[in-house]
Design a protein around this motif. Structure first.
Motif, mmCIF file in Angstrom:
data_model
loop_
_atom_site.group_PDB
_atom_site.id
_atom_site.type_symbol
_atom_site.label_atom_id
_atom_site.label_comp_id
_atom_site.label_asym_id
_atom_site.label_seq_id
_atom_site.Cartn_x
_atom_site.Cartn_y
_atom_site.Cartn_z
ATOM 1 N N ILE A 1 -110.955 123.643 50.082
ATOM 2 C CA ILE A 1 -112.213 124.200 49.536
ATOM 3 C C ILE A 1 -112.860 123.182 48.588
ATOM 4 N N ALA A 2 -112.043 122.596 47.717
ATOM 5 C CA ALA A 2 -112.581 121.627 46.751
ATOM 6 C C ALA A 2 -113.155 120.401 47.455
ATOM 7 N N THR A 3 -112.484 119.951 48.522
ATOM 8 C CA THR A 3 -112.955 118.774 49.256
ATOM 9 C C THR A 3 -114.317 119.045 49.886
ATOM 10 N N PHE A 4 -114.411 120.189 50.569
ATOM 11 C CA PHE A 4 -115.661 120.496 51.254
ATOM 12 C C PHE A 4 -116.787 120.737 50.248
ATOM 13 N N THR A 5 -116.484 121.526 49.200
ATOM 14 C CA THR A 5 -117.505 121.818 48.187
ATOM 15 C C THR A 5 -117.959 120.521 47.513
ATOM 16 N N GLY A 6 -116.983 119.689 47.161
ATOM 17 C CA GLY A 6 -117.301 118.429 46.482
ATOM 18 C C GLY A 6 -118.166 117.532 47.339
ATOM 19 N N MET A 7 -117.828 117.420 48.634
ATOM 20 C CA MET A 7 -118.612 116.565 49.536
ATOM 21 C C MET A 7 -120.019 117.122 49.711
ATOM 22 N N TYR A 8 -120.094 118.436 49.866
ATOM 23 C CA TYR A 8 -121.389 119.114 50.044
ATOM 24 C C TYR A 8 -122.300 118.826 48.846
ATOM 25 N N LEU A 9 -121.739 118.992 47.632
ATOM 26 C CA LEU A 9 -122.524 118.764 46.411
ATOM 27 C C LEU A 9 -122.878 117.282 46.257
ATOM 28 N N ALA A 10 -121.928 116.417 46.599
ATOM 29 C CA ALA A 10 -122.150 114.975 46.452
ATOM 30 C C ALA A 10 -123.288 114.511 47.359
ATOM 31 N N VAL A 11 -123.279 115.014 48.604
ATOM 32 C CA VAL A 11 -124.327 114.632 49.555
ATOM 33 C C VAL A 11 -125.662 115.259 49.143
ATOM 34 N N GLY A 12 -125.629 116.519 48.760
ATOM 35 C CA GLY A 12 -126.846 117.263 48.412
ATOM 36 C C GLY A 12 -127.509 116.749 47.149
ATOM 37 N N MET B 1 -127.424 124.886 54.033
ATOM 38 C CA MET B 1 -126.956 124.810 55.431
ATOM 39 C C MET B 1 -127.247 123.428 56.019
ATOM 40 N N ASN B 2 -128.473 122.893 55.627
ATOM 41 C CA ASN B 2 -128.848 121.566 56.102
ATOM 42 C C ASN B 2 -127.847 120.520 55.654
ATOM 43 N N ASN B 3 -127.438 120.702 54.396
ATOM 44 C CA ASN B 3 -126.482 119.736 53.846
ATOM 45 C C ASN B 3 -125.158 119.779 54.588
ATOM 46 N N VAL B 4 -124.740 120.995 54.993
ATOM 47 C CA VAL B 4 -123.461 121.138 55.714
ATOM 48 C C VAL B 4 -123.541 120.400 57.043
ATOM 49 N N SER B 5 -124.628 120.660 57.797
ATOM 50 C CA SER B 5 -124.733 119.998 59.102
ATOM 51 C C SER B 5 -124.913 118.491 58.938
ATOM 52 N N MET B 6 -125.634 118.099 57.874
ATOM 53 C CA MET B 6 -125.827 116.665 57.634
ATOM 54 C C MET B 6 -124.475 115.998 57.309
ATOM 55 N N LEU B 7 -123.692 116.730 56.525
ATOM 56 C CA LEU B 7 -122.367 116.215 56.129
ATOM 57 C C LEU B 7 -121.475 116.023 57.359
ATOM 58 N N LEU B 8 -121.472 117.068 58.225
ATOM 59 C CA LEU B 8 -120.602 117.014 59.402
ATOM 60 C C LEU B 8 -121.078 115.982 60.421
ATOM 61 N N GLU B 9 -122.415 115.850 60.519
ATOM 62 C CA GLU B 9 -122.957 114.907 61.506
ATOM 63 C C GLU B 9 -122.837 113.454 61.049
ATOM 64 N N ASN B 10 -123.148 113.234 59.769
ATOM 65 C CA ASN B 10 -123.181 111.844 59.277
ATOM 66 C C ASN B 10 -121.845 111.324 58.767
ATOM 67 N N PHE B 11 -121.012 112.230 58.276
ATOM 68 C CA PHE B 11 -119.744 111.771 57.691
ATOM 69 C C PHE B 11 -118.535 112.507 58.283
ATOM 70 N N PRO B 12 -118.440 112.579 59.617
ATOM 71 C CA PRO B 12 -117.309 113.348 60.196
ATOM 72 C C PRO B 12 -115.957 112.740 59.824
ATOM 73 N N HIS B 13 -115.898 111.405 59.718
ATOM 74 C CA HIS B 13 -114.617 110.760 59.390
ATOM 75 C C HIS B 13 -114.207 111.063 57.962
ATOM 76 N N ALA B 14 -115.230 111.114 57.083
ATOM 77 C CA ALA B 14 -114.940 111.409 55.674
ATOM 78 C C ALA B 14 -114.420 112.840 55.542
ATOM 79 N N VAL B 15 -115.036 113.777 56.277
ATOM 80 C CA VAL B 15 -114.600 115.181 56.177
ATOM 81 C C VAL B 15 -113.172 115.324 56.728
ATOM 82 N N ALA B 16 -112.937 114.759 57.905
ATOM 83 C CA ALA B 16 -111.604 114.867 58.518
ATOM 84 C C ALA B 16 -110.557 114.169 57.652
#
Lengths: 281, 240
Positions: free
Chosen positions: A229-240, A1-16
């Motif tokens: 799904i692949a984008t979000f999962t991939g980013m989550y794993l990459a950051v984590g 969960m921490n990774n998700v919030s960290m991903l959204l907070e630190n890399f919002p442009h990358a996610v969008a």
């Protein structure tokens, strides 16, 4: 969960940016596969990289260089090429080799290290800047809207070109516009997400949709969801786990494709594996 | 009184590059006829029909058709549709309505009714939601016919619509085609290989051979067509 919030907070442009690129490439990819022009995706993404390299030399914006060179290639490819000696695939192969070699050769004289050269040419989704996101939104969203709005004549052109022509569909126009849309999408996406990931969205995510449905509308929806799904999962794993983002997303997409193949594999096994004699009545 | 021709070819020469396929073709096709175009392989039957459709530009001469106002019903061989496409039978039949729907209009109730009628006419109603690749060759060819029928065309142009079908399916498709002329007063032009199964369907036949095309009464065809004479001789030899 921490990774998700960290991903959204630190890399919002990358996610969008990742989601928009995923949607555009997976939707266009369905047609790339159906039209059997998969290699055009690889060739165009390399041409886009060459366009970025040329931009450094000519001191223009990388997006402009990538888009211009890709569009010129698309226009050349849309010219009806007739030859008994070499096929269109061979021409795409030549374009791929020339673009790959040219991009590295040009930037190798720029004084950057190999890693920097690769980052400059092929991008990394996680480092998407607000400026990148503006370019992605202003190019890719109109491209997706165009394709969805003109889905009918585009599909008719692709499924039966001559009958469509007789039915007064402007087949040459729709085909040309499709390739322009593809060229723009690949050039903008490759700059941010890299050639490998763009090709992965174009081919693997779309193939997942085609494996799971035989209805065009559903195929487009499933392909987009798989790419999300692949984008979000991939980013989550990459950051984590401190992994390279583009490659982790590509691996996640391939895993989703493997899962999408399971129903077909199971039904194939059911029909081909012979029933043991003892259980036959 | 003789009917005014619906399609006219005036001194039409068709060529691919420097190779002339047909030279100085003169044809007057009246409305409501069932006219097969027969001839050996490579004689130019398909090229001539494609020229009538506007898909091949004549090297010289003029082709006058009513297709600018009303698109013809084109029936290619079913193999032109790549089975990889995830499109349903209904989707393909709906394509016939494009001249009316264009890219923006949603099909009205009467459009939907026309699609249903076309599906019913060719016994495709129960297969409407199936994808094209799930059908047999005969069924696929009927989908091509249903698409042309749904378009409401007055002239149907077909490129060997029965060439890949078995005898029973061939007969069924030919019956449907003849029915278009007989019941619906449509003009049907088709490129065709066989001749025996056409004798009972059509009064006239367009022979395409040796770079020429001419409409002749079916009853006169055997003595005139050298290509047909050869077939007849071969058959006679085989039966000996």
């Amino acid at each position: 969960m921490n990774n998700v919030s960290m991903l959204l907070e630190n890399f919002p442009h990358a996610v969008a940016g990742g989601f928009i690129i995923a949607a555009a490439c997976s939707i266009l990819g369905v047609f790339v596969i159906l039209k059997r022009v998969v290699f055009i995706g690889v060739a165009l993404s390399q041409v886009a990289a060459a366009g970025v390299a040329v931009s450094f030399v000519m001191a223009i914006h990388p997006y402009i260089g990538a888009a211009l060179l890709t569009l010129v290639t698309v226009i050349l490819l849309s010219y009806p090429f007739e030859s008994h000696r070499i096929s269109r695939d061979a021409i795409l192969g030549i374009i791929f080799v020339v673009a790959s070699a040219l991009s590295i050769l040009i930037v190798s004289k720029s004084g950057f290290g190999l890693h920097e050269v690769q980052a400059l040419l092929y991008g990394d989704l996680i480092f998407t800047t607000p400026h990148d996101l503006i370019v992605i939104i202003s190019v890719l969203i109109p491209v997706v809207l165009y394709l969805l709005m003109f889905l009918r004549p585009t599909v008719y052109t692709f499924i039966d070109r001559e009958a469509a022509k007789v039915l007064k569909v402007k087949t040459s126009l729709w085909e040309f516009l499709f390739f322009v849309a593809l060229g723009l999408t690949v050039s903008v996406s490759s700059r941010t997400a890299g050639a490998l990931l763009v090709f992965c969205y174009l081919v693997v995510a779309s193939s997942a949709g085609l494996m799971l449905s035989r209805r065009l509308g559903l195929v487009l929806i499933i392909s987009t969801i798989a790419a999300f799904i692949a984008t979000f999962t991939g980013m989550y794993l990459a950051v984590g786990y401190d992994l390279p983002t583009n490659h982790t997303i590509a691996a996640s997409t391939c895993l989703l494709f493997a899962i999408a193949c399971l129903p077909t594999l199971i039904s194939w096994l059911k029909t081909t594996v012979p029933t043991p004699l003892s259980s036959r009545t | 009184m003789k009917k005014q021709p619906i399609i006219k070819c005036q001194n039409v020469t068709l060529a691919y590059g420097s190779q002339t396929v047909l030279k100085n073709v003169q044809l007057d096709i009246p409305p409501g006829v069932f006219l097969p175009f027969v001839g050996p392989n490579g004689a130019g039957k398909t090229t001539l029909l494609r020229a009538l459709l506007g898909l091949v530009r004549p090297k010289s001469g003029q082709i006058i058709t009513p297709f600018a106002q009303k698109a013809p019903g084109y029936v290619p061989q079913y193999k032109v549709i790549d089975p990889i496409y995830p499109v349903s039978v209904k989707h393909i039949v709906k394509m016939g309505l494009y001249p009316e729907l264009q890219w923006w209009r949603r099909p009205s109730q009467s459009h939907k009714q026309r699609i249903d009628e076309a599906l019913e006419k060719y016994s495709l109603t129960q297969h409407a939601d199936k994808t094209f690749d799930c059908l047999s060759g005969g069924m696929k060819q009927k989908v091509m016919l249903a698409r042309a029928f749904a378009s409401g065309a007055e002239v149907f142009i077909m490129d060997e619509p029965t060439s890949e079908l078995d005898d029973a399916a061939q007969h069924e498709v030919l019956e449907h085609l003849f029915d278009l002329t007989k019941k619906h007063k449509k003009t049907v032009l088709l490129a065709h290989h066989g001749i025996d199964n056409l004798v009972k369907w059509s009064q006239d036949i367009c022979i395409v051979e040796h770079g020429q095309a001419a409409v002749v009464p079916t009853s006169e065809i055997y003595p005139r067509g050298s290509w047909l004479k050869k077939i007849k001789a071969k058959r006679a030899h085989a039966y000996e």
